[in-house]
Design a protein around this motif. Sequence first.
Motif, PDB file in Angstrom:
ATOM      1  N   TYR A  34       5.020 -12.237   2.606  1.00  0.00           N
ATOM      2  CA  TYR A  34       3.984 -12.669   3.360  1.00  0.00           C
ATOM      3  C   TYR A  34       2.625 -12.933   2.790  1.00  0.00           C
ATOM      4  O   TYR A  34       2.420 -12.690   1.442  1.00  0.00           O
ATOM      5  CB  TYR A  34       3.480 -11.708   4.543  1.00  0.00           C
ATOM      6  N   LYS A  57       6.595  -7.996  -7.679  1.00  0.00           N
ATOM      7  CA  LYS A  57       6.498  -7.755  -6.351  1.00  0.00           C
ATOM      8  C   LYS A  57       7.589  -8.501  -5.695  1.00  0.00           C
ATOM      9  O   LYS A  57       7.644  -9.792  -6.282  1.00  0.00           O
ATOM     10  CB  LYS A  57       5.112  -8.200  -5.757  1.00  0.00           C
ATOM     11  N   PHE A 101      -0.652  -3.584   2.836  1.00  0.00           N
ATOM     12  CA  PHE A 101      -1.663  -4.047   1.674  1.00  0.00           C
ATOM     13  C   PHE A 101      -1.261  -3.232   0.488  1.00  0.00           C
ATOM     14  O   PHE A 101      -1.444  -3.609  -0.793  1.00  0.00           O
ATOM     15  CB  PHE A 101      -3.005  -3.718   2.095  1.00  0.00           C
ATOM     16  N   SER A 102      -0.603  -1.904   0.523  1.00  0.00           N
ATOM     17  CA  SER A 102      -0.352  -1.246  -0.578  1.00  0.00           C
ATOM     18  C   SER A 102       0.477  -1.844  -1.760  1.00  0.00           C
ATOM     19  O   SER A 102       0.231  -1.542  -2.830  1.00  0.00           O
ATOM     20  CB  SER A 102       0.291   0.047  -0.305  1.00  0.00           C
ATOM     21  N   LEU A 103       1.110  -2.808  -1.354  1.00  0.00           N
ATOM     22  CA  LEU A 103       1.760  -3.752  -2.275  1.00  0.00           C
ATOM     23  C   LEU A 103       1.240  -4.065  -3.545  1.00  0.00           C
ATOM     24  O   LEU A 103       1.720  -4.123  -4.478  1.00  0.00           O
ATOM     25  CB  LEU A 103       2.321  -4.899  -1.515  1.00  0.00           C
ATOM     26  N   ASP A 104      -0.075  -4.264  -3.465  1.00  0.00           N
ATOM     27  CA  ASP A 104      -0.889  -4.935  -4.541  1.00  0.00           C
ATOM     28  C   ASP A 104      -1.777  -4.007  -5.155  1.00  0.00           C
ATOM     29  O   ASP A 104      -2.184  -3.964  -6.219  1.00  0.00           O
ATOM     30  CB  ASP A 104      -2.006  -6.025  -3.924  1.00  0.00           C
ATOM     31  N   LYS A 130       4.096  -5.490 -13.902  1.00  0.00           N
ATOM     32  CA  LYS A 130       4.623  -5.148 -12.362  1.00  0.00           C
ATOM     33  C   LYS A 130       5.160  -6.367 -11.820  1.00  0.00           C
ATOM     34  O   LYS A 130       4.489  -7.422 -11.535  1.00  0.00           O
ATOM     35  CB  LYS A 130       3.129  -4.654 -11.577  1.00  0.00           C
TER      36      LYS A 130
END
Lengths: 353, 250
Positions: A210, A206, B55-58, A204
């Motif tokens: 931040y 990203k 926070f959903s990113l992770d 995955k």
Amino acid sequence: MSKELMKGNEAIGEAAIRAGCKLFFGYPITPSTEIVEYLSKHLPKAGGTVLQGEDEVASINMCYGAATTGARVMTASSSPGFSLKQEGMSYLAAAELPVVVVNVNRTGPGLGGLGPSQSDYFQCTKGGGHGGYRQIVLAPSKGQELYDFTMEAFDLADKYRTPVVILSDGFLGQMMEPVELKKRPKAELPAKDWAVGGCKGRAKRKVASYSLTNEIGEVNNLHWEAKFAEMKDSLQRWESFHAEDAEYLIVGYGTCGRIAKSVVLKARKQGFKVGLIRPITLWPFPEEAFANLDGVKGILTVELNFGQMVEDVKLAVECRTPVYFHNRLGGMLPSENEILRKLGQVFDLAVEV
Amino acid sequence: MQRVFGRPKGLTELPFHYCPGCTHGVIHRLIGEVLEELDIIGDTIGVAPVGCAGFSLDFFACDFVGAAHGRAQAVATGIKRALPDKVVFTYQGDGDIAAIGTAHAIHVAARGEKITSIMVNNAVFGMTGGQMAPTTIGGQITTTSPYGRDCALVGTPIDMPKTVATLNGAVYVAACSVDTPKNIIQTKKCLKKAFQVQQAGLGYALVSILSTCPTNWGLSPADSLKWLQENMLPVYEMGELKVTEEVKAL
């Protein structure tokens, strides 16, 4: 290679297509509008996408999204619209995304007017958005450079994973000039192994800006600082025009640099050793151009604002020679004779106008 | 031994760190299950906003992009336009969609942008500490409406899914809640439909989900569910608010 008579804004659009720009998101504003119009007409035919956002904020964030996929992407605007993009610019810098942003500077502050101005220098070079970032700023002075710099901006953006600003003005954007539609040699660019696009067959990924822990925040900031330092060392560019033996230097970028060239020739004709330093990268500012000031008795900086780049000139000069300033405001341009007269005044030269 | 229950593949192994009793975790799980069941984890890109939903990113196992406050839908538009064959969704709070990002929320729907948006509505700004949101109920006490939201002064709550449903590009709009097992099951059905709508390329889909914020509401998890039922359910219209003929035919 063909040469075409084009408006400066159209040259930017054509260069973007030829540089492989696949997506353009924009919102019309004078005097940049021909860029979105040109691309609306020509980019879809070249297999790309143009989408008119609901506003500038949407447009820059659409660029942000498209850039996360690794696609080449651009937006364009003019001063008040460029202001609205600043939030997005800060995020682009922090998320390290390559995007080309054109600012066809109009006058200001506020809504201002449509004429040529250089009043967005601070905003572009010192970081108009929050958080203290840097971005590459290129300053073309003619149609050919609008084309060439736009093409190069995509490579620089990809190389450094950073937003690159083309800072034009209403004069350059609206004027028609012959432009040679050059092909750029293919630059070696790093693979976009950070881009999102579905994690099938890999881990995955990203893309974000931040970090809520101070320790990680500092690590990130040190990384950006090192990157900005590397850009500062390797990217400084300027044009020297009769500067080698000059006793008096004019410093001007873009439209002012262009006008100043004629001033240099007029002064030289009268026997005065005048030269020009025309910054091409406004950030990083070409401090190296001022490394050797032996024999230089003084500098006259010419700008279309209340005095912005002159601060960078003074920093680069470090009090080794006096720096004077001349400006015109609100969309007016200085004439060659006006600058020549000012040279005569500040340096006590008997110039004839 | 046969495994009958476990963590869906659509979620990472990372433990949720939402406040106790917050229903973000339930909603995350439902989306994780849908991603797995539709077999789209490897083809999906999520967009996280600012706030608790950020926070959903992770937590999701798919690629993810972190956007600025309110901008998730503009960012998702850029991603989808660059990669039309991928599945793109935003996971946003009510503050994100109904306040700072309203312009984008209206225009993704108007354009019929082929993305899926999930709006988690807990009637406050959560991460900043429980301030008034456009979705705050009349009379509700928040840190910026300490005497209760006075609708005569600051307006009435925005029913965002109802608003979005009026726009032609929105082909599927559902308003759900995760306060009971029955509603949780219904929410999952709606989420699945919203992703299927995108897979079929039919247009924009929005699922709004009523959620709790025990910390900022100052209530226990159990009382929070009760508060949601007594105060939010009467205000916000529930159900599949818009299902076009094409979506019905799916």
